[in-house]
Structures are given as structure tokens and as C-alpha cells.
Design a protein around this motif. Structure first.
Motif, PDB file in Angstrom:
ATOM      1  N   PHE A 136       0.862  -1.182   0.000  1.00 18.11           N
ATOM      2  CA  PHE A 136       0.000   0.000   0.000  1.00 18.11           C
ATOM      3  C   PHE A 136       0.893   1.224   0.000  1.00 18.11           C
ATOM      4  CE2 PHE A 136      -4.502  -0.783   1.826  1.00 18.11           C
ATOM      5  CZ  PHE A 136      -4.737  -1.710   0.835  1.00 18.11           C
ATOM      6  N   ALA A 151      -8.402   4.010   8.099  1.00 19.35           N
ATOM      7  CA  ALA A 151      -9.392   2.938   7.968  1.00 19.35           C
ATOM      8  C   ALA A 151      -8.990   1.965   6.867  1.00 19.35           C
ATOM      9  CB  ALA A 151     -10.763   3.532   7.671  1.00 19.35           C
ATOM     10  N   GLU A 152      -8.403   2.501   5.790  1.00 23.61           N
ATOM     11  CA  GLU A 152      -7.962   1.635   4.690  1.00 23.61           C
ATOM     12  C   GLU A 152      -6.847   0.690   5.139  1.00 23.61           C
ATOM     13  OE1 GLU A 152      -6.956   3.343   0.815  1.00 23.61           O
ATOM     14  OE2 GLU A 152      -8.557   4.770   1.167  1.00 23.61           O
ATOM     15  N   TYR A 156      -7.197  -3.413   5.524  1.00 23.77           N
ATOM     16  CA  TYR A 156      -6.353  -4.384   4.839  1.00 23.77           C
ATOM     17  C   TYR A 156      -5.736  -5.385   5.804  1.00 23.77           C
ATOM     18  CZ  TYR A 156      -2.614  -6.578   2.313  1.00 23.77           C
ATOM     19  OH  TYR A 156      -1.791  -7.509   1.769  1.00 23.77           O
ATOM     20  N   TYR A 161      -9.914  -8.582   3.309  1.00 21.40           N
ATOM     21  CA  TYR A 161     -10.125  -9.281   2.031  1.00 21.40           C
ATOM     22  C   TYR A 161      -9.524 -10.697   1.982  1.00 21.40           C
ATOM     23  CZ  TYR A 161     -10.046  -4.306   1.565  1.00 21.40           C
ATOM     24  OH  TYR A 161     -10.204  -2.986   1.815  1.00 21.40           O
ATOM     25  N   HIS A 163      -7.154 -12.019   3.393  1.00 25.79           N
ATOM     26  CA  HIS A 163      -5.749 -12.289   3.696  1.00 25.79           C
ATOM     27  C   HIS A 163      -5.253 -11.427   4.867  1.00 25.79           C
ATOM     28  CE1 HIS A 163      -5.151  -8.740   1.274  1.00 25.79           C
ATOM     29  NE2 HIS A 163      -5.684  -9.339   0.235  1.00 25.79           N
ATOM     30  N   ARG A 248      -8.171   0.921  14.023  1.00 27.92           N
ATOM     31  CA  ARG A 248      -8.213   2.074  13.129  1.00 27.92           C
ATOM     32  C   ARG A 248      -7.639   3.287  13.829  1.00 27.92           C
ATOM     33  NH1 ARG A 248     -14.276   1.531  11.292  1.00 27.92           N
ATOM     34  NH2 ARG A 248     -14.005  -0.046   9.700  1.00 27.92           N
TER      35      ARG A 248
ATOM     36  N   GLN B 117      -5.644  -1.849  -3.470  1.00 24.36           N
ATOM     37  CA  GLN B 117      -5.783  -0.445  -3.084  1.00 24.36           C
ATOM     38  C   GLN B 117      -7.101   0.143  -3.615  1.00 24.36           C
ATOM     39  OE1 GLN B 117      -2.145   1.602  -2.963  1.00 24.36           O
ATOM     40  NE2 GLN B 117      -3.018   3.258  -1.800  1.00 24.36           N
ATOM     41  N   ALA B 120      -9.963  -1.143  -1.507  1.00 24.25           N
ATOM     42  CA  ALA B 120     -10.012  -0.433  -0.228  1.00 24.25           C
ATOM     43  C   ALA B 120     -10.622   0.952  -0.412  1.00 24.25           C
ATOM     44  CB  ALA B 120      -8.609  -0.316   0.356  1.00 24.25           C
ATOM     45  N   THR B 124     -14.104   2.650   1.078  1.00 24.36           N
ATOM     46  CA  THR B 124     -14.137   3.937   1.788  1.00 24.36           C
ATOM     47  C   THR B 124     -15.157   4.864   1.143  1.00 24.36           C
ATOM     48  OG1 THR B 124     -11.769   3.632   1.929  1.00 24.36           O
ATOM     49  CG2 THR B 124     -12.587   5.700   2.740  1.00 24.36           C
TER      50      THR B 124
END
Lengths: 312, 143
Positions: A136, A151-152, A156, A161, A163, A248, B117, B120, B124
Motif C-alpha cells: 500500500f 481505515a484503509e 487491509y 479481504y 488475507h 483504526r 488499493q 479499499a 471507503t
């Protein structure tokens, strides 16, 4: 002996550099206030969520909470590196990057596969140059981090997702960032994010307790909660959602804390750059005067010498 | 009626801190009414409107639209922690409608991509759109 013109050019160059560094120092000083306000505003939520988590943990079945379980074997780890987008902040970025690289190498030596999440252009550039492709990348957000960014990251690695940590695909998550201890000082924090350690938020960062911390006696065990606490829908669900929110928040707090530290580091770096430029300009002016005086003296003695020769 | 202390906060700031008379919380399993001396509880919240009554007569009310989060009563202290939240009075309907339209476009563009990405980011954006729609609905309900 350098000639006068060269010295003059250098003085001008140093003076204009000094003007830039002084402006940058003032800009950073103004930004520190906004950045520290943001950290201050985020504190009520951060403290409340960690208090809520600790008081809920007393009643919830902890052994079934996926984010709390320590995996027996660590095979895959994630290192989240928080740096800035811009340089000129002294050792701010290099400290974090050096520590992160050391951590990654140590983990790889143990046979752990390491993934990197890079926040800030400096980290992205550093890892890409070394052939490590971050999974990322977050750019242009180091000065104004958003909760969505946090939050992203958390989505992750936590829920992830299929994993993430909850599915047993990630076994350990470490966060490396600079904590703004005060306006001028930054401390490097290497925090283990997952599995979550049950330390209060204030303890991790060494923050001052709130004035009226009503929950403190409960946390310390001085006071017992009379009767039962009701959970809606049930303790396990509440606990899990609290964990996700806490996760988060850990990232969000690291991002805003690092943003405040960045401005602090930049101000310190620019202040010393301005001081150095002032000193250099003074030295150069002194040299300039000496050379100019030398030239005048030579000229006078040449005239006097010439006149004397004519008299003879 | 005795009052009790209440804190409403979102991750970025505190929305309310003070003494209140009564609170109506949008709990995940239905609305909850809290008065002084309420038994201790922790609950998860659903997106909705949080109503705080500040005086005994029930005339001074504050409305907050909140998205998710938690509420806890411990020792006569109520903490409502929302993932996102806003004072209903401060919502600008026109601005919000424009923002929602822009977000819908961004979602449509992202939908085809499948990398981590983008997924994600899509997640959001969807949450944000839901939040905007909730605010618009709350303005209609309260005003």
C-alpha cells in the motif's frame, strides 16, 4: 586568495538561502499549532475507546476474539512505515526508515515474509529504490492525514479481504513512526499493533492522564464495577467491533502524531540551518572586508612606492 | 431530575461534552433511552440520529447524526463514540448533495478495477456515500 567578486557572490547566495530557511522555519512553526490541535482534538475519542475496550475486556470471552489471539508461528508480518512527503526536516525520515529497514532485515533473517505499507513519499521512494514494493502506498497525505487513510490500512491488515490477520494470513503487524513528544522533540516509536496488547492508549505514548479520568479506578482495579454490565447485541460482538475501532484509531493517531512531529522536526532543522547561514554570512563578510582592505593597502603602497621612485 | 455527564466524540474531535437530562441513542438493536442512574451497558450503534435533552422541560435539545460506533454508560457517565458524526444544525444540504453526486461518479470509475488499493478505496467511498445520504435523511427527519 579568492577575489572580491567571488566572495560577494557567495555572500548573496548564503543570504538568500537564509531567507528561505527562515521562512520555512516560520511556516513550520505556524503549522505545528494546527497539527498539535488536531492531536489534542483526537484525544477524547482515543482515550474513551481504549477505556471502553479495557472495561469490556473484563467481561467478554477473550479467547475467541481473532484480533487478540497470538498466532503460534509468525510466517508473514506487515511493517507500517509512517514518514513525511517532504524532506528538509533533519533526521525525521531517515530515523524511521533506518529503524524500519533494521526491523525488516531482522524479521527476514528469522525466515518471516515481510510486507511493507508505506505512508509518505519518502518511504515510498526509499523502499521502491531498494527493490521492496510496498503493498500500500499513501502519498500527499502526510501533512493532513485523514481517518479514511487509517481505515484503509486497518481494513487491509485486520479484516482484510481474505488475507488479513483475522484469517490467519498475517501474523504480526508493527508500526514505526515518530511521536511528537513536544514542539521540539520527537521520539521514535516501534509499536506492535497486532496481536493487540492490552495497554491503555495513554500508557503506550506516555500521555498525561485526563483531569477527570473517571474510569481510572476501574482500570487499576481499585474500584469494582458493581453488578453486571449489559452488552448489546452481545459481549463478543461488542468486543470485536471495539477492537476494529481501536485498530483504526491506532493508525489514525500514529498518522496525526507523525504529522505534528514532522512540523516540529522541520522547524528545528530550519532553525539550525538559519543559524548556520547567519554564521557563514558573518564569516564571509569578515573575509570580504579583509580582502578588500588588503587590496586597498596594496594599492596605496603601490602608489606610495611609485611616488617615492619618481622623487628619486 | 438529576443530570448526568455525557461525551459525544468522533475520531477527529469532541462534538459534545456536558451535563444532560436524557439521551436517546440509536442502538444496533433499537433505540435506547438513558437517564441518570441508568444501569451499566456497552452497545454498538446503528447509523441514526442521537438526541440529547439538556433541560428538564425537554425544550433544549441537541441532535447529532451518527454513523456506527459505540455507547457506554459507566458510573453515571455516558460516552457515545461514533465513527462519523455531525451536529444536525451544521449540515449544509446543497453542499452535501453536490459532494454525494461527485462521489457516485468516483465509485462508478473505481468499480472495474480489482487491485487491493482500489478495493479499499471503493469501500471507503461507499461508506462515505452512505454517510452523506444518512445526513441528508437526518436533516429531513429533524427539521
Amino acid at each position: 586568495m579568492p577575489n572580491l567578486h567571488d566572495i560577494e557572490r557567495r555572500i548573496n547566495s548564503v543570504t538568500s538561502t537564509k531567507q528561505i530557511t527562515r521562512t520555512m522555519e516560520m511556516v513550520a512553526a505556524a503549522k505545528i499549532r494546527r497539527a498539535t490541535d488536531r492531536v489534542f482534538n483526537a484525544l477524547p475519542w482515543a482515550n474513551c475507546i481504549s477505556d471502553m475496550l479495557i472495561s469490556t475486556a473484563k467481561y467478554a470471552p477473550l479467547d475467541s476474539e481473532p484480533l487478540l489471539i497470538t498466532h503460534d508461528e509468525v510466517k508473514r508480518a506487515v511493517v507500517v512505515v509512517v514518514t513525511s512527503d517532504r524532506g528538509l526536516a533533519g533526521g525525521f525520515n531517515s530515523n524511521v526508515l533506518r529503524e524500519a529497514e533494521k526491523l525488516i532485515k531482522a524479521k527476514e533473517k528469522q525466515g518471516i515474509e515481510v510486507e511493507v505499507i508505506a505512508c509518505g513519499k519518502k518511504a515510498i521512494g526509499y523502499f521502491n529504490y531498494r527493490g521492496v514494493k510496498p503493498i500500500f502506498e499513501f502519498r500527499d497525505l502526510s501533512a493532513d492525514p485523514t481517518y479514511e487513510e487509517a481505515a484503509e490500512i486497518s481494513a487491509y491488515i485486520g479484516e482484510g479481504y481474505n488475507h488479513g490477520y483475522e484469517n490467519g494470513q498475517i501474523d504480526e503487524v508493527t508500526l514505526v513512526f515518530n511521536h511528537a513528544k513536544n514542539g521540539a522533540e520527537q521520539t521514535l516509536i516501534v509499536q506492535q499493533v497486532l496481536p493487540i496488547n492490552m495497554m491503555s492508549f495513554a500508557d503506550v505514548l506516555g500521555l498525561e492522564p485526563k483531569e477527570e479520568d473517571v474510569l481510572e479506578p476501574y482500570r487499576d482495579g481499585e474500584k469494582k464495577i458493581p453488578g453486571d454490565v449489559d452488552f448489546e447485541p452481545d459481549a463478543a460482538t461488542v468486543m470485536h467491533q471495539l477492537m476494529v475501532a481501536y485498530l483504526r484509531n491506532t493508525f489514525y493517531y500514529a498518522l496525526i502524531d507523525s504529522a505534528a512531529a514532522e512540523q516540529g522536526a522541520r522547524r528545528t532543522a530550519m532553525k539550525s540551518a538559519t543559524d548556520n547561514a547567519t554564521e557563514m554570512a558573518e564569516t564571509l563578510t569578515r573575509l570580504y572586508n579583509r580582502v578588500r582592505q588588503g587590496a586597498i593597502t596594496t594599492e596605496i603602497s603601490e602608489i606610495v612606492g611609485g611616488a617615492a621612485a619618481l622623487e628619486d | 431530575m438529576p443530570k448526568f455527564r455525557c461525551t459525544v466524540a468522533i475520531p477527529t474531535r469532541e462534538l459534545f461534552h456536558g451535563e444532560i437530562e436524557y439521551a436517546q441513542i440509536p442502538g444496533s438493536e433499537g433505540d435506547l433511552g438513558v437517564m441518570a442512574g441508568h444501569e451499566m451497558f456497552v452497545c454498538t450503534n446503528r447509523p441514526g440520529v442521537l438526541t440529547l435533552t439538556l433541560d428538564e422541560a425537554g425544550k433544549d435539545k441537541r441532535y447529532f447524526v451518527t454513523y456506527g460506533g459505540f455507547a457506554q454508560v459507566l458510573d453515571n457517565n455516558l460516552s457515545v463514540l461514533a465513527r462519523m458524526g455531525k451536529d444536525v444544525d451544521s449540515i449544509d444540504v446543497e453542499e452535501l448533495t453536490a459532494k454525494a453526486a461527485k462521489l457516485r461518479e468516483a465509485i462508478a470509475q473505481l468499480e472495474g478495477k480489482g487491485d487491493d488499493q482500489s478495493t479499499a478505496l471503493l469501500e471507503t467511498h461507499r461508506t462515505k456515500l452512505e454517510w452523506y445520504d444518512l445526513q441528508l435523511k437526518a436533516v429531513g427527519a429533524v427539521k
